[in-house]
Design a protein around this motif. Structure first.
Motif, PDB file in Angstrom:
ATOM      1  N   PRO A  21       0.755  -1.190  -0.228  1.00 19.36           N
ATOM      2  CA  PRO A  21       0.081  -0.041   0.067  1.00 19.36           C
ATOM      3  C   PRO A  21       0.768   1.237  -0.029  1.00 19.36           C
ATOM      4  O   PRO A  21       2.008   1.488   0.569  1.00 19.36           O
ATOM      5  N   GLY A  23      -0.287   4.533   0.280  1.00 11.87           N
ATOM      6  CA  GLY A  23      -0.842   5.686   1.087  1.00 11.87           C
ATOM      7  C   GLY A  23      -1.297   5.377   2.457  1.00 11.87           C
ATOM      8  O   GLY A  23      -1.734   4.370   2.704  1.00 11.87           O
ATOM      9  N   ARG A  24      -1.625   6.594   3.087  1.00 15.58           N
ATOM     10  CA  ARG A  24      -2.011   6.490   4.532  1.00 15.58           C
ATOM     11  C   ARG A  24      -3.413   6.830   4.484  1.00 15.58           C
ATOM     12  O   ARG A  24      -4.013   7.904   4.080  1.00 15.58           O
ATOM     13  N   ASN A  25      -4.289   5.757   4.843  1.00 18.46           N
ATOM     14  CA  ASN A  25      -5.742   6.242   4.935  1.00 18.46           C
ATOM     15  C   ASN A  25      -6.324   6.063   6.501  1.00 18.46           C
ATOM     16  O   ASN A  25      -6.712   5.071   6.995  1.00 18.46           O
ATOM     17  N   LYS A  27      -8.145   7.396   9.926  1.00 17.90           N
ATOM     18  CA  LYS A  27      -9.614   7.347  10.394  1.00 17.90           C
ATOM     19  C   LYS A  27     -10.648   8.587   9.951  1.00 17.90           C
ATOM     20  O   LYS A  27     -11.720   8.698   9.566  1.00 17.90           O
ATOM     21  N   HIS A  28      -9.767   9.594   9.723  1.00 18.97           N
ATOM     22  CA  HIS A  28     -10.300  10.929   9.390  1.00 18.97           C
ATOM     23  C   HIS A  28     -10.501  11.171   7.901  1.00 18.97           C
ATOM     24  O   HIS A  28     -10.987  12.135   7.406  1.00 18.97           O
ATOM     25  N   LYS A  29     -10.029  10.501   6.841  1.00 12.63           N
ATOM     26  CA  LYS A  29      -9.780  10.610   5.639  1.00 12.63           C
ATOM     27  C   LYS A  29     -10.923  11.108   4.676  1.00 12.63           C
ATOM     28  O   LYS A  29     -11.196  12.017   4.283  1.00 12.63           O
ATOM     29  N   GLU A  30     -12.193  10.354   5.084  1.00  8.48           N
ATOM     30  CA  GLU A  30     -13.195  10.483   4.579  1.00  8.48           C
ATOM     31  C   GLU A  30     -13.923  11.800   4.676  1.00  8.48           C
ATOM     32  O   GLU A  30     -14.003  12.733   3.869  1.00  8.48           O
ATOM     33  N   THR A  33     -11.447  14.849   3.486  1.00  7.60           N
ATOM     34  CA  THR A  33     -11.823  14.665   1.665  1.00  7.60           C
ATOM     35  C   THR A  33     -12.910  15.502   1.409  1.00  7.60           C
ATOM     36  O   THR A  33     -12.922  16.364   0.751  1.00  7.60           O
TER      37      THR A  33
END
Length: 93
Positions: A21, A23-25, A27-30, A33
């Protein structure tokens, strides 16, 4: 016999680098974004009003995640809070 010629067994499993992988996804990515997307559409002098009740992890962690994202994207964003909302807006360049 050269000690380097004897290989010790591997300690960890391996995988193809292409499958790692990249990228770092977090907890707050959504949420971050969505905020960044809305900031792209804001007119000057307008702020987003994000309800604190929607921030499961708390405003501090979301602000930190937003700060990392805006610095990474070289964006100039400001935030403020009150009892009920996190306010986010684009600063003038």
């Amino acid at each position: 016999m050269n000690p380097r010629s004897q290989k010790s067994p591997m300690n960890f499993r391996t995988m193809s680098q292409i499958d790692v992988p990249q990228g770092r996804n977090g907890k707050h990515k959504e949420l971050v974004t969505k905020i960044l997307s809305d900031l792209d559409q804001l007119k000057e002098g307008v702020a987003l009003k994000v309800p604190l009740a929607e921030l499961a992890e708390g405003k501090e962690k979301v602000r930190a995640a937003l700060n990392r994202a805006t610095h990474k994207g070289a964006r100039n964003v400001a935030t403020a809070t009150d009892v009920n909302y996190l306010y986010v807006w684009n600063r003038k360049q």
